[in-house]
Design a protein around this motif. Structure first.
Motif, PDB file in Angstrom:
ATOM      1  N   GLN A 139       0.831  -1.206   0.000  1.00 17.81           N
ATOM      2  CA  GLN A 139       0.000   0.000   0.000  1.00 17.81           C
ATOM      3  C   GLN A 139       0.872   1.266   0.000  1.00 17.81           C
ATOM      4  OE1 GLN A 139      -2.360   0.292   3.559  1.00 17.81           O
ATOM      5  NE2 GLN A 139      -2.828   2.425   3.089  1.00 17.81           N
ATOM      6  N   LEU A 140       1.920   1.253   0.832  1.00 13.14           N
ATOM      7  CA  LEU A 140       2.795   2.425   0.910  1.00 13.14           C
ATOM      8  C   LEU A 140       3.509   2.687  -0.415  1.00 13.14           C
ATOM      9  CD1 LEU A 140       4.384   1.914   4.448  1.00 13.14           C
ATOM     10  CD2 LEU A 140       2.814   3.740   3.769  1.00 13.14           C
ATOM     11  N   GLN A 165       2.250   1.686  -3.405  1.00 12.97           N
ATOM     12  CA  GLN A 165       1.239   2.033  -4.391  1.00 12.97           C
ATOM     13  C   GLN A 165       0.783   3.487  -4.279  1.00 12.97           C
ATOM     14  OE1 GLN A 165      -1.217  -1.308  -3.767  1.00 12.97           O
ATOM     15  NE2 GLN A 165      -0.085  -2.431  -5.343  1.00 12.97           N
ATOM     16  N   ASN A 166       0.553   3.937  -3.034  1.00 15.05           N
ATOM     17  CA  ASN A 166       0.111   5.333  -2.926  1.00 15.05           C
ATOM     18  C   ASN A 166       1.284   6.313  -2.888  1.00 15.05           C
ATOM     19  OD1 ASN A 166       1.029   5.311  -0.297  1.00 15.05           O
ATOM     20  ND2 ASN A 166      -1.006   5.002   0.584  1.00 15.05           N
ATOM     21  N   LYS A 167       2.444   5.841  -3.242  1.00 14.63           N
ATOM     22  CA  LYS A 167       3.642   6.673  -3.429  1.00 14.63           C
ATOM     23  C   LYS A 167       4.084   7.400  -2.156  1.00 14.63           C
ATOM     24  CE  LYS A 167       3.856   6.932  -8.331  1.00 14.63           C
ATOM     25  NZ  LYS A 167       3.384   5.582  -8.486  1.00 14.63           N
ATOM     26  N   THR A 168       3.717   6.888  -1.010  1.00 15.47           N
ATOM     27  CA  THR A 168       4.218   7.478   0.228  1.00 15.47           C
ATOM     28  C   THR A 168       5.738   7.300   0.269  1.00 15.47           C
ATOM     29  OG1 THR A 168       2.203   6.709   1.264  1.00 15.47           O
ATOM     30  CG2 THR A 168       3.927   7.465   2.749  1.00 15.47           C
TER      31      THR A 168
END
Ligand code: SF4
Ligand code: SF4
Lengths: 318, 149
Positions: A15-16, A18-21
């Motif tokens: 998730q981190l 993918q959402n470019k965090t």
């Protein structure tokens, strides 16, 4: 037995990304044996899906890796157990890590397995290991064995100083608190022994040292680019077979150089192939600092002044 | 100064501004102090790295003195406060390892205290002479062949 399992961490890591965090994630992948996962950096969701693991053998403290990792471009996500975050705070305080380049996800911890202890107990090869519900099950050529978690827990975890994350961007577990488990008991016990007994105890422990320097390399407080023990003029750059002086010089100075900055994360003792209880030296300094200059926990907050940088006119005389 | 034929070796680190001048005054005022005290001049007592002390022992010293300006009188304002913390922790650690901490001493001596330097050095010499040779923190490599046997 971990509060977060591998799957949860995998999903979070993906998730981190993918959402470019972040643009990379530090974690563990399987090592050669069931009990030695190795630290890795993952760049894609596929890599994570395929290789990332997390179990009760994932002991390494990642804060030191971040000194080099944060010199690279981009942001890195790291999963940290409570004790790691103390070391991280200390490194941020010492300007070794740039906060903007890290993303810390705090994970709960019930302790990590001491592989040496486990190996002693099994007495044969460990083919597979899994930890759940307060027990560790290992598969050996002689059949399966089960151990209560407390039997195989690392010393540092038996006397864990805190389950509280002192630094995080996100907490994946319930917030927890500091614990008091008597981590200074052994030091106090040694202090009560006679000088000769103390000398003998440390002489026999320290003489096991093979000077592999693993304790120094693993220590998150040892971050000098050039170490005093790296050069021949130090008189202690390698093992001197016939001489005890080198080992005393090395061990006293190693512990001294981190005095006031050591968070008592226990990495030195964990990595020592000779099983020397190096934490007994570090804890002696911590205990003395607490006694003479007031209770101090290195890494508790960012920006603390370490006791050996600080001074006070009313300090006790020597 | 000898005790039963044994003459300890003492190293004294003296800060340039107070204690070294104090030792000098001891000499010029003709106060006697033991000739086996070897003085090493340092810019400030806080220049004394713990490694120096261990190395002095390793190199054959039986006792090490660190002399600095009195608290509040440091030429660099606060060096001796740092020395005090460092030495307190170092001496305590050596004691923990079973090494006699009486072999180490931190003393404040001002430039006008020549007599104090002479008497402190003599007292320290006597203490160390009673403890005998430093066996727990010596370096074999620094001993001569005859001493090794
Ligand atoms: S010391 Fe505490 S936080 Fe660190 S690994 Fe052990 S149980 Fe977990
Ligand atoms: S890890 Fe152990 S054996 Fe290696 S240098 Fe440190 S104390 Fe010695």
């Amino acid at each position: 037995m971990q509060k977060q399992n591998g799957t949860e961490l995998k999903n979070k890591a993906k998730q981190l990304l993918q959402n470019k965090t972040v643009d990379r994630v530090a974690g563990f992948c399987a090592g050669e044996f069931a009990y030695d996962p190795s630290p890795c950096v993952f760049y894609s969701a596929e890599e994570i899906e395929e290789n990332m693991i997390y179990d009760c053998f994932c002991s390494p403290n990642f804060s030191k890796f971040l000194v080099k990792e944060t010199k690279k471009p981009g942001r890195i996500a790291v999963f940290m157990k409570p004790c790691d975050t103390y070391s991280l705070n200390q490194l941020i305080t010492e300007h070794k890590i740039d906060k903007d380049k890290i993303y810390i996800a705090g994970i709960g911890c019930d302790g990590m397995v001491d592989v040496f202890k486990l190996r002693n107990k099994t007495g044969s090869a460990i083919l597979k290991a899994s930890c759940d519900n307060g027990a560790l099950t290992v598969k050996t050529p002689d059949g399966d064995m089960t151990f209560a978690f407390d039997e195989v827990l690392a010393e540092r975890c038996l006397v864990c100083k805190s389950k509280k994350h002192v630094y995080y961007d996100e907490l994946l577990c319930e917030p927890s608190f500091e614990t008091d488990t008597g981590r200074f008991d052994k030091v106090e016990q040694i202090e009560k022994m006679s000088a000769d007994a103390r000398y003998e105890f440390f002489r026999s422990e320290l003489s096991k040292c093979i000077r592999c320097n693993a304790c120094r390399d693993a220590c998150p407080a040892c971050t000098c680019e050039t170490c005093v023990f790296g050069e021949s003029s130090s008189g202690a750059e390698s093992r001197e077979n016939a001489n005890e002086f080198e080992e005393k010089l090395f061990h006293i100075i190693r512990a001294y150089h981190v005095a006031g900055r050591c968070t008592d994360c226990g990495e030195c003792s964990r990595v020592c192939p000779q099983r020397i209880p190096l934490h007994l030296l570090n804890r002696k300094f911590i205990l003395d600092i607490n006694r003479f200059y007031g209770v101090y926990q290195a890494g508790e907050t960012v920006g603390q002044i370490p006791p050996l940088t600080d001074k006070n006119e009313s300090d006790p005389e020597v | 100064m000898q005790l039963n034929g044994y003459k300890p070796k003492i190293v004294a680190f003296c800060c340039n501004w107070c204690s070294y001048a104090g030792a000098d005054l001891a000499g010029s005022s003709r106060f006697t102090y033991p000739d086996n005290v070897k003085i090493i001049r340092v810019p400030c007592s806080c220049r004394v790295d713990p490694v120096f002390i261990l190395r002095a022992f390793g190199g054959g010293a039986d006792g090490v003195m660190i002399c600095g300006c009195h608290p509040g009188d440091c030429h660099y304002t606060s060096g001796n406060y740092h020395t005090r913390r460092r030495m307190k922790l170092l001496f305590s650690m050596l004691d923990y390892l079973g090494i006699e901490k009486e072999r180490m001493k931190l003393i404040w001596i001002s430039a006008s205290e020549g007599e104090k330097f002479a008497s402190a050095a003599t007292d320290f010499m006597n203490t160390v002479a009673r403890l005998g040779e430093n066996r727990r923190l010596g370096d074999l490599r620094c001993k001569s062949k005859t001493e090794q046997n």
